[in-house]
Design an enzyme around this catalytic site. Structure first.
Site, PDB file in Angstrom:
ATOM      1  N   GLU A   7      35.303  33.517  18.611  1.00  0.00           N
ATOM      2  CA  GLU A   7      35.675  34.927  18.416  1.00  0.00           C
ATOM      3  C   GLU A   7      36.909  34.908  17.538  1.00  0.00           C
ATOM      4  O   GLU A   7      37.981  34.465  17.968  1.00  0.00           O
ATOM      5  CB  GLU A   7      35.941  35.587  19.776  1.00  0.00           C
ATOM      6  CG  GLU A   7      34.662  35.713  20.598  1.00  0.00           C
ATOM      7  CD  GLU A   7      34.876  36.253  22.003  1.00  0.00           C
ATOM      8  OE1 GLU A   7      36.027  36.471  22.409  1.00  0.00           O
ATOM      9  OE2 GLU A   7      33.858  36.449  22.696  1.00  0.00           O
ATOM     10  N   CYS A  57      42.949  41.920  17.317  1.00  0.00           N
ATOM     11  CA  CYS A  57      41.870  41.529  16.404  1.00  0.00           C
ATOM     12  C   CYS A  57      40.912  42.671  16.121  1.00  0.00           C
ATOM     13  O   CYS A  57      40.349  42.772  15.039  1.00  0.00           O
ATOM     14  CB  CYS A  57      41.110  40.344  16.991  1.00  0.00           C
ATOM     15  SG  CYS A  57      40.489  40.688  18.656  1.00  0.00           S
TER      16      CYS A  57
HETATM   17  P1  NAD Z   1      45.126  30.076  16.133  1.00  0.00           P
HETATM   18  O1  NAD Z   1      43.783  29.846  15.555  1.00  0.00           O
HETATM   19  O2  NAD Z   1      46.315  29.646  15.371  1.00  0.00           O
HETATM   20  O3  NAD Z   1      45.255  29.388  17.573  1.00  0.00           O
HETATM   21  C1  NAD Z   1      44.364  29.695  18.616  1.00  0.00           C
HETATM   22  C2  NAD Z   1      44.336  28.539  19.596  1.00  0.00           C
HETATM   23  O4  NAD Z   1      43.765  27.398  18.958  1.00  0.00           O
HETATM   24  C3  NAD Z   1      45.696  28.103  20.132  1.00  0.00           C
HETATM   25  O5  NAD Z   1      45.582  27.785  21.499  1.00  0.00           O
HETATM   26  C4  NAD Z   1      45.971  26.846  19.327  1.00  0.00           C
HETATM   27  O6  NAD Z   1      46.848  25.953  19.985  1.00  0.00           O
HETATM   28  C5  NAD Z   1      44.582  26.261  19.224  1.00  0.00           C
HETATM   29  N1  NAD Z   1      44.370  25.290  18.130  1.00  0.00           N
HETATM   30  C6  NAD Z   1      44.982  25.248  16.919  1.00  0.00           C
HETATM   31  N2  NAD Z   1      44.516  24.199  16.200  1.00  0.00           N
HETATM   32  C7  NAD Z   1      43.585  23.579  16.967  1.00  0.00           C
HETATM   33  C8  NAD Z   1      42.750  22.444  16.780  1.00  0.00           C
HETATM   34  N3  NAD Z   1      42.770  21.740  15.650  1.00  0.00           N
HETATM   35  N4  NAD Z   1      41.918  22.084  17.777  1.00  0.00           N
HETATM   36  C9  NAD Z   1      41.870  22.797  18.931  1.00  0.00           C
HETATM   37  N5  NAD Z   1      42.647  23.869  19.171  1.00  0.00           N
HETATM   38  C10 NAD Z   1      43.493  24.271  18.197  1.00  0.00           C
HETATM   39  O7  NAD Z   1      45.192  31.656  16.440  1.00  0.00           O
HETATM   40  P2  NAD Z   1      46.421  32.486  16.966  1.00  0.00           P
HETATM   41  O8  NAD Z   1      47.398  32.665  15.857  1.00  0.00           O
HETATM   42  O9  NAD Z   1      46.866  31.952  18.268  1.00  0.00           O
HETATM   43  O10 NAD Z   1      45.711  33.903  17.271  1.00  0.00           O
HETATM   44  C11 NAD Z   1      45.569  34.916  16.352  1.00  0.00           C
HETATM   45  C12 NAD Z   1      44.147  34.956  15.811  1.00  0.00           C
HETATM   46  O11 NAD Z   1      43.223  35.141  16.887  1.00  0.00           O
HETATM   47  C13 NAD Z   1      43.917  36.149  14.901  1.00  0.00           C
HETATM   48  O12 NAD Z   1      43.137  35.742  13.799  1.00  0.00           O
HETATM   49  C14 NAD Z   1      43.135  37.118  15.773  1.00  0.00           C
HETATM   50  O13 NAD Z   1      42.347  38.059  15.073  1.00  0.00           O
HETATM   51  C15 NAD Z   1      42.298  36.178  16.565  1.00  0.00           C
HETATM   52  N6  NAD Z   1      41.787  36.823  17.784  1.00  0.00           N
HETATM   53  C16 NAD Z   1      40.443  37.104  17.861  1.00  0.00           C
HETATM   54  C17 NAD Z   1      39.924  37.752  18.977  1.00  0.00           C
HETATM   55  C18 NAD Z   1      38.458  38.081  19.100  1.00  0.00           C
HETATM   56  O14 NAD Z   1      38.013  38.437  20.186  1.00  0.00           O
HETATM   57  N7  NAD Z   1      37.683  37.975  18.038  1.00  0.00           N
HETATM   58  C19 NAD Z   1      40.786  38.094  20.031  1.00  0.00           C
HETATM   59  C20 NAD Z   1      42.139  37.801  19.909  1.00  0.00           C
HETATM   60  C21 NAD Z   1      42.631  37.150  18.782  1.00  0.00           C
END
Ligand code: NAD
Length: 489
Positions: free
Chosen positions: A258, A291
């Protein structure tokens, strides 16, 4: 060996450790967790997991899977209901810690967001227990679709609404009979740690529900690459979604993602303009770190000026302030790095020739507030139109007819949500069919039925969760075929 290290967070005792195999486990290294409400306020030094903790957690989840997957869905449902009750009993405490940790408005956390965590567990407890397998006859056989729990499941979540988003994924995984390793984001790790206290109180068998803390490129990457993991569910940015997808592909593990959004907020001349303008101003709530927000205002040319006046008036009602106070409607952003990222988008837009109607800078009162900002882009290709800012920054464009509105709405690589204001029912149906988005709201926003499919098209995601769609994802489906007339009793 179990070692807990608890921190006093404004009167609430929170563990700064992992929760693995039913025990608290610390790491030799830690990372700092600070409050966006006052950046100098360090909340905790949180255990910084790595490959070792990832391995340990997957081992615990694999062992526990044997017993958990054999329970009936009714038995698992009882655990989920117990956990839901405990969340309800502790809403105020969880809301307070979440507010300090990621600055979402405390009142909204207390009234809406944290109770939704309890609803997630209750809903999936009921759905799994009441699941009726599909049965039909064909070709001389009686066919039945059966679900098999898939195995240890890794769930990786982002920093916005960490409690709600984590429970949204963990509930169906557990209900389907999988064991879970949850990895919340490093910018807001505390509420998921509180959840583990409740998991312990609900007496989940050790290893069924685990938590590891740490950075994405360290413990996160180790978890999603472990070949013993049989499902991965991720919420976060498209960039990380790609990395996790690569890791899942290497082990042939199904994953859902997501991801980000850049939803259109469409206003037709036949709409209730006042209602539309007020709802559009809601897109600044949570400092735009949502989001699903409709961040591209697309307004029919003939009402653009009137809408702009109403929208500006509605925006002026916003109060930037401390998220603990009920008068506040706009919270600080999560982190100084994120504030800099949001501001860089706006400054690049200025340089590119996009017009900033209002806002466009960090708030002078300090802290991590950014002013609600509205930009008229030079063209639809402007970066600020095409890319997710994830801050209080909206763009406004106009259209002359429905066909142009749809073309603009579908013109980004994202496809998470769309919001439409119109009073014309056939238009509402036509847009429902034509818009490329996982969820389309007509004359409303954020109303959710947990049994409906949820996810994104394009770079907004892969797969669907929600209702039976999530239970299917967390299961291996199989078909049982019995030749008619060959079994008796
Ligand atoms: P991010 O992708 O930077 O991080 C999300 C998670 O992934 C964190 O826990 C991070 O530690 C982990 N992560 C990072 N690199 C990784 C890797 N290589 N392997 C495994 N895990 C890893 O996102 P963010 O900045 O925390 O969140 C914001 C983003 O989330 C925005 O793009 C937002 O739109 C999206 N979002 C989407 C929804 C939805 O339902 N579609 C809901 C909320 C947020």
């Amino acid at each position: 060996m179990s070692t807990d290290r608890r921190i006093d967070v404004d009167g609430v005792s929170v563990s700064a450790c992992h929760f693995i195999g039913g025990e608290r486990v610390d790491s030799p290294e830690t990372f700092e967790d600070r409050s966006p409400l006052r950046w100098e306020w360090k909340l905790a030094d949180v255990a910084r997991g790595g490959a070792l903790e990832a391995q340990h957690a997957v081992s615990a989840a694999k062992v526990a899977f044997g017993q958990w997957s054999q329970l009936s869905s009714h038995e698992r449902s009882e655990y989920l209901h117990r956990l839901a009750d405990l969340i309800d009993e502790n809403v105020d405490m969880i809301a307070h810690v979440e507010c300090l940790d990621m600055a979402m408005l405390e009142e909204s956390l207390r009234l809406r967001v944290i109770p939704r965590g309890a609803r997630n567990f209750r809903a999936y407890g009921e759905l799994a227990a009441n699941y009726e397998s599909r049965q039909w006859e064909s070709n001389g056989t009686a066919n039945t679709v059966l679900r098999m729990p898939a195995g240890p499941t890794v769930i990786v979540t982002p920093w916005n609404a960490p409690f709600m988003l984590s429970t949204w994924k963990c509930a169906p995984a557990l209900a389907a009979g999988n064991t879970v390793i949850l990895k919340p984001a490093e910018w807001s790790p505390l509420s998921c740690s509180l959840l583990m206290d409740l998991v312990q109180q609900a007496e989940f068998p050790p290893g069924v529900f685990n938590l590891v803390q740490g950075f994405g490129n360290e413990v996160g990457a180790a978890l999603v690459s472990d070949p013993r993991v049989r499902r991965i569910s991720f919420t976060g940015s498209p960039a990380t979604g790609r990395l996790i997808g690569e890791a899942a592909a290497r082990n042939l593990v199904p994953f859902t993602a997501e991801l980000g959004g850049k939803g259109p907020f469409m206003v037709f001349a036949d709409a209730d303009l006042d209602a539309a303008a007020h709802k559009a101003a809601v897109m600044y709530d949570d400092a735009g770190q949502v989001c699903l927000a409709g961040t591209r205002l697309l307004v029919e040319e003939s009402v653009r000026e009137r809408f702009l006046v109403l929208f500006h008036e509605a925006t002026l009602q916003h109060v930037l302030g401390d998220s603990r106070e009920s008068a506040t409607t706009i919270s600080p952003l999560i982190h100084p790095d994120h504030l800099a990222r949001v501001d860089a988008f706006v400054q690049r837009a200025r340089t590119h020739g996009d017009e900033v109607h209002f806002g466009g800078q960090a708030h002078t009162a300090g802290a991590l507030w950014y002013e609600p900002t509205l930009i008229s882009p030079l063209s639809n290709e402007s970066e600020v139109v095409q890319n997710e800012v994830f801050g209080p920054v909206l763009t406004i464009q106009s259209f002359t007819d429905e066909a142009e509105a749809i073309e603009l709405a579908n013109s980004t690589a994202y496809g998470l949500s769309a919001i439409v204001y119109t009073s014309n029912e056939s238009r509402a149906q036509r847009l429902g069919a034509a818009l490329r988005a996982g969820t389309i709201w007509i004359n409303t926003f954020l109303v959710r039925d947990l049994t409906a499919p949820f996810g994104g098209a394009g770079i907004s995601g892969i797969g669907r969760e929600g209702g039976d769609y999530a239970l299917d994802f967390y299961s291996d489906l199989k078909t049982l075929q019995i030749k008619e007339g060959t079994v008796h009793g």
